[in-house]
Design a protein around this motif. Sequence first.
Motif, PDB file in Angstrom:
ATOM      1  N   ASN A 121       0.811  -1.235   0.000  1.00 14.26           N
ATOM      2  CA  ASN A 121       0.000   0.000   0.000  1.00 14.26           C
ATOM      3  C   ASN A 121       0.837   1.274   0.000  1.00 14.26           C
ATOM      4  O   ASN A 121       0.285   2.362   0.041  1.00 14.26           O
ATOM      5  N   MET A 122       2.155   1.128   0.023  1.00 16.88           N
ATOM      6  CA  MET A 122       2.998   2.332   0.058  1.00 16.88           C
ATOM      7  C   MET A 122       3.799   2.383  -1.245  1.00 16.88           C
ATOM      8  O   MET A 122       4.708   1.582  -1.454  1.00 16.88           O
ATOM      9  N   HIS A 123       3.421   3.334  -2.107  1.00 22.13           N
ATOM     10  CA  HIS A 123       4.100   3.384  -3.404  1.00 22.13           C
ATOM     11  C   HIS A 123       5.240   4.378  -3.348  1.00 22.13           C
ATOM     12  O   HIS A 123       6.297   4.184  -3.930  1.00 22.13           O
ATOM     13  N   ASP A 124       5.005   5.470  -2.683  1.00 23.97           N
ATOM     14  CA  ASP A 124       6.115   6.339  -2.290  1.00 23.97           C
ATOM     15  C   ASP A 124       5.770   6.775  -0.873  1.00 23.97           C
ATOM     16  O   ASP A 124       4.601   6.885  -0.516  1.00 23.97           O
ATOM     17  N   GLY A 125       6.750   6.937  -0.062  1.00 22.74           N
ATOM     18  CA  GLY A 125       6.421   7.274   1.319  1.00 22.74           C
ATOM     19  C   GLY A 125       7.616   7.149   2.229  1.00 22.74           C
ATOM     20  O   GLY A 125       8.739   6.887   1.777  1.00 22.74           O
ATOM     21  N   HIS A 126       7.348   7.320   3.511  1.00 27.29           N
ATOM     22  CA  HIS A 126       8.427   7.360   4.500  1.00 27.29           C
ATOM     23  C   HIS A 126       8.103   6.406   5.649  1.00 27.29           C
ATOM     24  O   HIS A 126       7.050   6.520   6.268  1.00 27.29           O
ATOM     25  N   ILE A 127       9.041   5.513   5.903  1.00 26.97           N
ATOM     26  CA  ILE A 127       8.932   4.625   7.066  1.00 26.97           C
ATOM     27  C   ILE A 127       9.954   5.117   8.097  1.00 26.97           C
ATOM     28  O   ILE A 127      11.137   5.249   7.776  1.00 26.97           O
ATOM     29  N   VAL A 128       9.464   5.382   9.299  1.00 24.29           N
ATOM     30  CA  VAL A 128      10.354   5.857  10.368  1.00 24.29           C
ATOM     31  C   VAL A 128      10.372   4.811  11.479  1.00 24.29           C
ATOM     32  O   VAL A 128       9.326   4.486  12.051  1.00 24.29           O
ATOM     33  N   GLU A 160      19.295   0.231   7.594  1.00 22.03           N
ATOM     34  CA  GLU A 160      20.317   0.347   6.540  1.00 22.03           C
ATOM     35  C   GLU A 160      20.121  -0.727   5.478  1.00 22.03           C
ATOM     36  O   GLU A 160      20.262  -0.469   4.279  1.00 22.03           O
ATOM     37  N   LEU A 161      19.800  -1.935   5.927  1.00 17.79           N
ATOM     38  CA  LEU A 161      19.643  -3.037   4.971  1.00 17.79           C
ATOM     39  C   LEU A 161      18.437  -2.831   4.063  1.00 17.79           C
ATOM     40  O   LEU A 161      18.499  -3.054   2.855  1.00 17.79           O
ATOM     41  N   PHE A 162      17.324  -2.392   4.647  1.00 22.74           N
ATOM     42  CA  PHE A 162      16.121  -2.156   3.851  1.00 22.74           C
ATOM     43  C   PHE A 162      16.369  -1.056   2.824  1.00 22.74           C
ATOM     44  O   PHE A 162      16.000  -1.186   1.649  1.00 22.74           O
ATOM     45  N   ALA A 163      16.982   0.034   3.279  1.00 23.08           N
ATOM     46  CA  ALA A 163      17.208   1.176   2.370  1.00 23.08           C
ATOM     47  C   ALA A 163      18.071   0.752   1.187  1.00 23.08           C
ATOM     48  O   ALA A 163      17.840   1.196   0.053  1.00 23.08           O
ATOM     49  N   GLU A 164      19.033  -0.124   1.428  1.00 22.65           N
ATOM     50  CA  GLU A 164      19.875  -0.611   0.330  1.00 22.65           C
ATOM     51  C   GLU A 164      19.037  -1.446  -0.647  1.00 22.65           C
ATOM     52  O   GLU A 164      19.071  -1.235  -1.855  1.00 22.65           O
ATOM     53  N   GLU A 165      18.252  -2.376  -0.100  1.00 24.55           N
ATOM     54  CA  GLU A 165      17.486  -3.283  -0.967  1.00 24.55           C
ATOM     55  C   GLU A 165      16.405  -2.536  -1.756  1.00 24.55           C
ATOM     56  O   GLU A 165      16.066  -2.934  -2.861  1.00 24.55           O
ATOM     57  N   TYR A 166      15.906  -1.448  -1.195  1.00 24.26           N
ATOM     58  CA  TYR A 166      14.800  -0.712  -1.849  1.00 24.26           C
ATOM     59  C   TYR A 166      15.244   0.656  -2.376  1.00 24.26           C
ATOM     60  O   TYR A 166      14.417   1.531  -2.591  1.00 24.26           O
ATOM     61  N   LYS A 167      16.553   0.803  -2.617  1.00 21.06           N
ATOM     62  CA  LYS A 167      17.047   2.134  -2.996  1.00 21.06           C
ATOM     63  C   LYS A 167      16.502   2.609  -4.348  1.00 21.06           C
ATOM     64  O   LYS A 167      16.451   3.808  -4.605  1.00 21.06           O
ATOM     65  N   ASP A 168      16.078   1.684  -5.194  1.00 23.46           N
ATOM     66  CA  ASP A 168      15.532   2.107  -6.490  1.00 23.46           C
ATOM     67  C   ASP A 168      14.025   2.337  -6.441  1.00 23.46           C
ATOM     68  O   ASP A 168      13.413   2.647  -7.461  1.00 23.46           O
ATOM     69  N   SER A 169      13.434   2.158  -5.265  1.00 26.38           N
ATOM     70  CA  SER A 169      11.996   2.412  -5.134  1.00 26.38           C
ATOM     71  C   SER A 169      11.783   3.829  -4.601  1.00 26.38           C
ATOM     72  O   SER A 169      12.740   4.549  -4.336  1.00 26.38           O
TER      73      SER A 169
END
Length: 229
Positions: A121-128, A160-169
């Motif tokens: 449900n999150m196509h662009d957005g911010h997870i904190v 850090e790991l998530f941001a790397e895996e999803y850096k192109d999203s």
Amino acid sequence: MKPKTIVVVGASRGIGREMVKLFASEPNAKVLALSRNSDRMRKAFSEFKNVECHVFDLTTEGVREKCEAIFSTVEKIDILINNAGYLVNKPFEELTREDLEHCYSVNVLSVIETVQAVLRNMHDGHIVNVSSIGGVQGSIKFPGLTAYSTSKAALCSFTELFAEEYKDSSVRMNCLALGAAQTEMLEEAFPGYVAPVSAEKMAEFIVQFALTGHKWMNGKIIPVSLSTP
Ligand SMILES: NC(=O)c1ccc[n+]([C@@H]2O[C@H](COP(=O)([O-])OP(=O)(O)OC[C@H]3O[C@@H](n4cnc5c(N)ncnc54)[C@H](OP(=O)(O)O)[C@@H]3O)[C@@H](O)[C@H]2O)c1
């Protein structure tokens, strides 16, 4: 503010409750508030028509599926704040397997599963992710917090790991490593300790960061603390 849907996990008290109130004070916002204590949430948010409360125990099986069901009721989610936390303050040798499992279940495993669920449900957005200064390398440490602080360190690493895996999203994830704030959790763990920051003030910072921080940062672990180191 443009219309936004915000999820706050860990919403019934402390910093989470204050964040829900701040987000909900924007008429364009819809807030999904999740925690175990339904009465506390209903009482705290009764004045807001744009808050939906969901009762939820993060230590139980099927967190991902339950979150998917809740999140599918809205068109899209713009902000997810993983704020729920569980703290055990116990001498190292007294820590039980149950203490460790409870801490890791709330502070790490359920966060990962909630994020898996939100991606539909999150196509662009911010997870904190809300971590602790004690989970950051080289920062101040406290005896008795092995279970809690190691789990918060894992949360930093996950960011850090998530941001790397999803850096192109277009989904961004950051982690705030909080210093002491005056909340029920702090009062229960360290009776008599007076924090330099109130729950309301900490919530103000996190809300602003959640709304704007992803424009400049991704995969970052940011200490939010007045202590040195
Ligand atoms: N306060 C501080 O000094 C401090 C410092 C560093 C980091 N932090 C972090 O900041 C966040 C908020 O802290 P706080 O002090 O506001 O904590 P708090 O007063 O204890 O509130 C924690 C929230 O998490 C929810 N929660 C806990 N276990 C849960 C479970 N099994 N399932 C669902 N919800 C659960 C609680 O709701 P229910 O009990 O209703 O479920 C509550 O709404 C936490 O992640 C904490 O680790 C706080």
